[in-house]
Design a protein around this motif. Sequence first.
Motif, PDB file in Angstrom:
ATOM      1  N   LEU A  20      18.141  53.816 -19.780  1.00 32.02           N
ATOM      2  CA  LEU A  20      18.295  52.557 -19.050  1.00 32.02           C
ATOM      3  C   LEU A  20      19.765  52.290 -18.733  1.00 32.02           C
ATOM      4  N   LEU A  21      20.639  52.437 -19.730  1.00 31.31           N
ATOM      5  CA  LEU A  21      22.069  52.183 -19.527  1.00 31.31           C
ATOM      6  C   LEU A  21      22.680  53.164 -18.527  1.00 31.31           C
ATOM      7  N   ALA A  22      22.378  54.449 -18.695  1.00 33.84           N
ATOM      8  CA  ALA A  22      22.983  55.481 -17.843  1.00 33.84           C
ATOM      9  C   ALA A  22      22.524  55.346 -16.391  1.00 33.84           C
ATOM     10  N   ASN A  23      21.231  55.131 -16.181  1.00 35.50           N
ATOM     11  CA  ASN A  23      20.727  55.037 -14.807  1.00 35.50           C
ATOM     12  C   ASN A  23      21.151  53.742 -14.119  1.00 35.50           C
ATOM     13  N   VAL A  24      21.234  52.655 -14.884  1.00 32.66           N
ATOM     14  CA  VAL A  24      21.750  51.403 -14.306  1.00 32.66           C
ATOM     15  C   VAL A  24      23.212  51.578 -13.904  1.00 32.66           C
ATOM     16  N   LEU A  25      23.979  52.310 -14.706  1.00 34.82           N
ATOM     17  CA  LEU A  25      25.391  52.568 -14.385  1.00 34.82           C
ATOM     18  C   LEU A  25      25.515  53.388 -13.108  1.00 34.82           C
ATOM     19  N   VAL A  26      24.636  54.372 -12.923  1.00 32.74           N
ATOM     20  CA  VAL A  26      24.638  55.155 -11.672  1.00 32.74           C
ATOM     21  C   VAL A  26      24.340  54.251 -10.487  1.00 32.74           C
ATOM     22  N   LEU A  27      23.366  53.371 -10.640  1.00 33.80           N
ATOM     23  CA  LEU A  27      23.009  52.434  -9.572  1.00 33.80           C
ATOM     24  C   LEU A  27      24.173  51.497  -9.254  1.00 33.80           C
ATOM     25  N   MET A  28      24.878  51.039 -10.278  1.00 36.12           N
ATOM     26  CA  MET A  28      26.052  50.179 -10.066  1.00 36.12           C
ATOM     27  C   MET A  28      27.158  50.923  -9.318  1.00 36.12           C
ATOM     28  N   CYS A  29      27.358  52.192  -9.667  1.00 37.65           N
ATOM     29  CA  CYS A  29      28.365  53.010  -8.970  1.00 37.65           C
ATOM     30  C   CYS A  29      28.010  53.154  -7.491  1.00 37.65           C
ATOM     31  N   GLN A  39      28.020  59.328   1.497  1.00 39.41           N
ATOM     32  CA  GLN A  39      27.665  60.740   1.302  1.00 39.41           C
ATOM     33  C   GLN A  39      26.152  60.924   1.333  1.00 39.41           C
ATOM     34  N   VAL A  40      25.730  62.001   1.978  1.00 36.47           N
ATOM     35  CA  VAL A  40      24.293  62.299   2.089  1.00 36.47           C
ATOM     36  C   VAL A  40      23.649  62.542   0.723  1.00 36.47           C
ATOM     37  N   PRO A  41      24.286  63.304  -0.193  1.00 36.33           N
ATOM     38  CA  PRO A  41      23.657  63.505  -1.509  1.00 36.33           C
ATOM     39  C   PRO A  41      23.401  62.207  -2.264  1.00 36.33           C
ATOM     40  N   GLY A  42      24.120  61.135  -1.892  1.00 35.79           N
ATOM     41  CA  GLY A  42      23.911  59.848  -2.537  1.00 35.79           C
ATOM     42  C   GLY A  42      22.488  59.342  -2.384  1.00 35.79           C
ATOM     43  N   LEU A  43      21.838  59.668  -1.263  1.00 34.83           N
ATOM     44  CA  LEU A  43      20.440  59.267  -1.060  1.00 34.83           C
ATOM     45  C   LEU A  43      19.517  59.955  -2.064  1.00 34.83           C
ATOM     46  N   PHE A  44      19.755  61.255  -2.279  1.00 34.69           N
ATOM     47  CA  PHE A  44      18.934  61.996  -3.245  1.00 34.69           C
ATOM     48  C   PHE A  44      19.164  61.481  -4.669  1.00 34.69           C
ATOM     49  N   ILE A  45      20.427  61.195  -4.995  1.00 36.99           N
ATOM     50  CA  ILE A  45      20.744  60.678  -6.328  1.00 36.99           C
ATOM     51  C   ILE A  45      20.146  59.284  -6.514  1.00 36.99           C
ATOM     52  N   LEU A  46      20.182  58.471  -5.449  1.00 38.08           N
ATOM     53  CA  LEU A  46      19.583  57.134  -5.517  1.00 38.08           C
ATOM     54  C   LEU A  46      18.075  57.231  -5.758  1.00 38.08           C
ATOM     55  N   ASN A  47      17.418  58.148  -5.069  1.00 39.15           N
ATOM     56  CA  ASN A  47      15.975  58.340  -5.250  1.00 39.15           C
ATOM     57  C   ASN A  47      15.665  58.829  -6.671  1.00 39.15           C
ATOM     58  N   LEU A  48      16.480  59.763  -7.166  1.00 36.04           N
ATOM     59  CA  LEU A  48      16.302  60.271  -8.532  1.00 36.04           C
ATOM     60  C   LEU A  48      16.522  59.160  -9.560  1.00 36.04           C
ATOM     61  N   VAL A 293      24.337  64.753 -15.665  1.00 41.46           N
ATOM     62  CA  VAL A 293      24.413  66.066 -15.014  1.00 41.46           C
ATOM     63  C   VAL A 293      24.760  65.933 -13.531  1.00 41.46           C
ATOM     64  N   TYR A 294      24.145  64.957 -12.853  1.00 42.15           N
ATOM     65  CA  TYR A 294      24.289  64.856 -11.398  1.00 42.15           C
ATOM     66  C   TYR A 294      25.276  63.784 -10.943  1.00 42.15           C
ATOM     67  N   SER A 295      25.672  62.867 -11.833  1.00 41.20           N
ATOM     68  CA  SER A 295      26.481  61.745 -11.339  1.00 41.20           C
ATOM     69  C   SER A 295      27.680  61.409 -12.214  1.00 41.20           C
ATOM     70  N   LEU A 296      27.424  60.850 -13.381  1.00 37.90           N
ATOM     71  CA  LEU A 296      28.471  60.161 -14.141  1.00 37.90           C
ATOM     72  C   LEU A 296      29.626  61.041 -14.580  1.00 37.90           C
ATOM     73  N   LEU A 297      29.394  62.357 -14.727  1.00 40.82           N
ATOM     74  CA  LEU A 297      30.478  63.256 -15.146  1.00 40.82           C
ATOM     75  C   LEU A 297      31.247  63.843 -13.968  1.00 40.82           C
ATOM     76  N   ARG A 298      30.798  63.549 -12.760  1.00 37.43           N
ATOM     77  CA  ARG A 298      31.546  63.979 -11.568  1.00 37.43           C
ATOM     78  C   ARG A 298      32.736  63.060 -11.370  1.00 37.43           C
ATOM     79  N   HIS A 299      33.808  63.604 -10.768  1.00 42.19           N
ATOM     80  CA  HIS A 299      35.077  62.881 -10.662  1.00 42.19           C
ATOM     81  C   HIS A 299      34.921  61.547  -9.937  1.00 42.19           C
TER      82      HIS A 299
END
Length: 337
Positions: A20-29, A39-48, A293-299
Amino acid sequence: MSIWEVILAFVVVVLMLVALLANVLVLMCFLYSADIRKQVPGLFILNLTFCNLLMTVSNMPLTLAGIIYKSQPGGDQICHIVGFLETFLTTNSMLSMAALSIDRWIAVVFPLSYHSKMRYRDAALILSYTWLHSVSFPIVAASLSWVGFHHLYASCTLYNKRPEDRTQFVIFTGVFHTLSFLLSLIVLCFTYLKVLKVARFHCKRIDVITMQTLVLLVDIHPSVRERCLEEQKRRRQRATKKISTFIGTFILCFAPYVITRLVELSSVVHINSHWGIISKCLAYSKVVSDPFVYSLLRHQYKKTWKDIINKILKRSSINSSALTSESHNRNILQLNE
């Protein structure tokens, strides 16, 4: 409850909180950063992320209740809805990961034509296919009453209660896992191995240039030479580690559950109920690992969530200092009176 059930219940609670915390943080980002949204990959990450959050708030709590009470939580209608969502969200997540791998493959192998081959419209079409593909299986399962509470996994999921439908259910389950898990795995392996091949080729070119430079610079300090060689080694390992993480987490989290579901169809093999729940927890762990893996550890994401945290802390510190100064002024006024 046995000690095993207590441990499994604790694991599910931890997975729920972290997911819950990690995915909410991705959504906030995503909402905070305009660059990420462009960025186009942002749509795929948002769906995931959407699939992961829905899985966290709908399926995990019922699995936890199933472990504690050892029976179906809620009524049949709630269980059917949650089982429908479980099948849909799991398939959608797998296909979203495959879509992300296709995006990386086009970006690395065809860098000059990436923007023409992968536009927002193309990403929307891919997502439309993933949704249609994902929703087709639970619709068929629900129409044939193949959704219910499965005691082996303590979850509302695909489940056939009628012995006369066994053959049809076996065929359906095999087709479902072939067109979800196996298809996504094949796409991941194909695309990321192509990406790795290109990355290694570029590393070799850079290594050749580096070695030629080191040979020409005769008076270079040995420590500088060592640092160059260490960076050369790290560069070769970086792409391999990333791709191994993408494919490895997918196999480690989903394969035990999928294999258990397929082995379960055979009446010869007996599956321990604790292993059934463990395999389900492994599948849930993908919901936890995906944000990292796909978001929070990327720069870019790392910079964004650090900015969000700093902004929140700065605002709270300003508020606390304002409250402190206000109380200080009140004390002075009281003393003057």
